[in-house]
Design an enzyme around this catalytic site. Sequence first.
Site, short mmCIF file in Angstrom:
data_model
loop_
_atom_site.label_atom_id
_atom_site.label_comp_id
_atom_site.label_asym_id
_atom_site.label_seq_id
_atom_site.Cartn_x
_atom_site.Cartn_y
_atom_site.Cartn_z
N ARG A 228 0.92 -1.28 0.02
CA ARG A 228 0.06 -0.12 0.05
C ARG A 228 0.71 1.11 0.06
NH1 ARG A 228 -3.69 -2.85 -1.64
NH2 ARG A 228 -5.56 -3.18 -0.58
N HIS A 276 -0.54 -0.19 -9.89
CA HIS A 276 -1.39 -1.01 -8.90
C HIS A 276 -1.76 -2.39 -9.74
CE1 HIS A 276 -3.54 -1.11 -4.98
NE2 HIS A 276 -3.52 -2.53 -5.12
C1 OXD Z 1 -5.57 -6.08 -3.03
C2 OXD Z 1 -5.22 -5.18 -4.03
O1 OXD Z 1 -5.62 -5.76 -1.89
O2 OXD Z 1 -5.71 -5.19 -5.28
O3 OXD Z 1 -5.94 -7.32 -3.28
O4 OXD Z 1 -4.62 -4.17 -3.68
#
Ligand code: OXD
Length: 313
Positions: A228, A276
């Site tokens: 994250r 991402h």
């Molecule tokens: C997850 C993401 O948490 O895609 O799966 O970030």
Amino acid sequence: MNIIFYEQNTNVDAWLGGLKRELPDADLRLWQPGDTAPADYAIVWKAPRELFANQPDLKAVFNLGAGVDAILDVERKEPGTLPPNALLVRLEDSGMAQQMVEYAKYCVLRYLRRFDEYEAEQREKRWTRLPQHTRSAFTVGVLGLGVLGGEVAKGLLDLGVPVRGYSRSAKSIEGIDVYAGADQFDAFLHDVKVLINLLPHTPDTEGILNARTFGKLAHGAYVVNVARGPHLVDADLLASLDSGQISAATLDVFHTEPLPQDHPLWTHPRVSVTPHISAETLREESIVQIAAKIKALARGERIGGIVDFARGY
Ligand code: OXD
């Protein structure tokens, strides 16, 4: 049984169609603001507070991802929002582990064989053979040994580099040196050449990729963040890149996504940015997994992937 589904930016018909195929007797509907009709299960990604606030009887909430930080944040900001008796269930692997292993291996190989530097050399039309890194000193440290982190650590062993892992509680994974708990954090970091972050995002792990952490790694280390954005203190990374303590970084996640146009990480010559995508939620695999868990719960059986609210993952 009634099931509500909520996920923006996705092919809703394909999700609903797949879920209907796996759960033919269920009454499935796309949740829309204002919908307060009772449901037994919710299948969601980044759902608004309102969805939960009117569903006191939900038996389980299935999170369409591995990370449950967004949903727990709703509860942290307004305690009592999540239905009191609902289980919170995250996806377990469902095709994400393989993608993560590929992403991590690609980064380690790219840095081990200095392809990032050769890419820069090519842009300058320079024909320079760089000395190879010593494989046995190219230690990779995997932060977080959950479903995805554990697979990444194991997958990296193929590359013949030393692999160590860090987790909150002690674990045993063949071939991996595991460090556990805050007391062993510095020992874990010592001399790590590539640090790969797969930790869950909780108040305890926020900002863990900071100047202090970078300072404990081998000089000229590499950082890969696939967990994250808030794990990373962006300014500390930029300063550590400038000082040479960090050679380069690959980042898949950011404080704000999409990464704002004027953010310095976009253009830093030694930062690689991906949007991402390190491990995407695979629709078919996820549908099959969630449907199997709903059927198991309906039979009164235990299921995996239940989130511990206190731990935050
Ligand atoms: C997850 C993401 O948490 O895609 O799966 O970030």
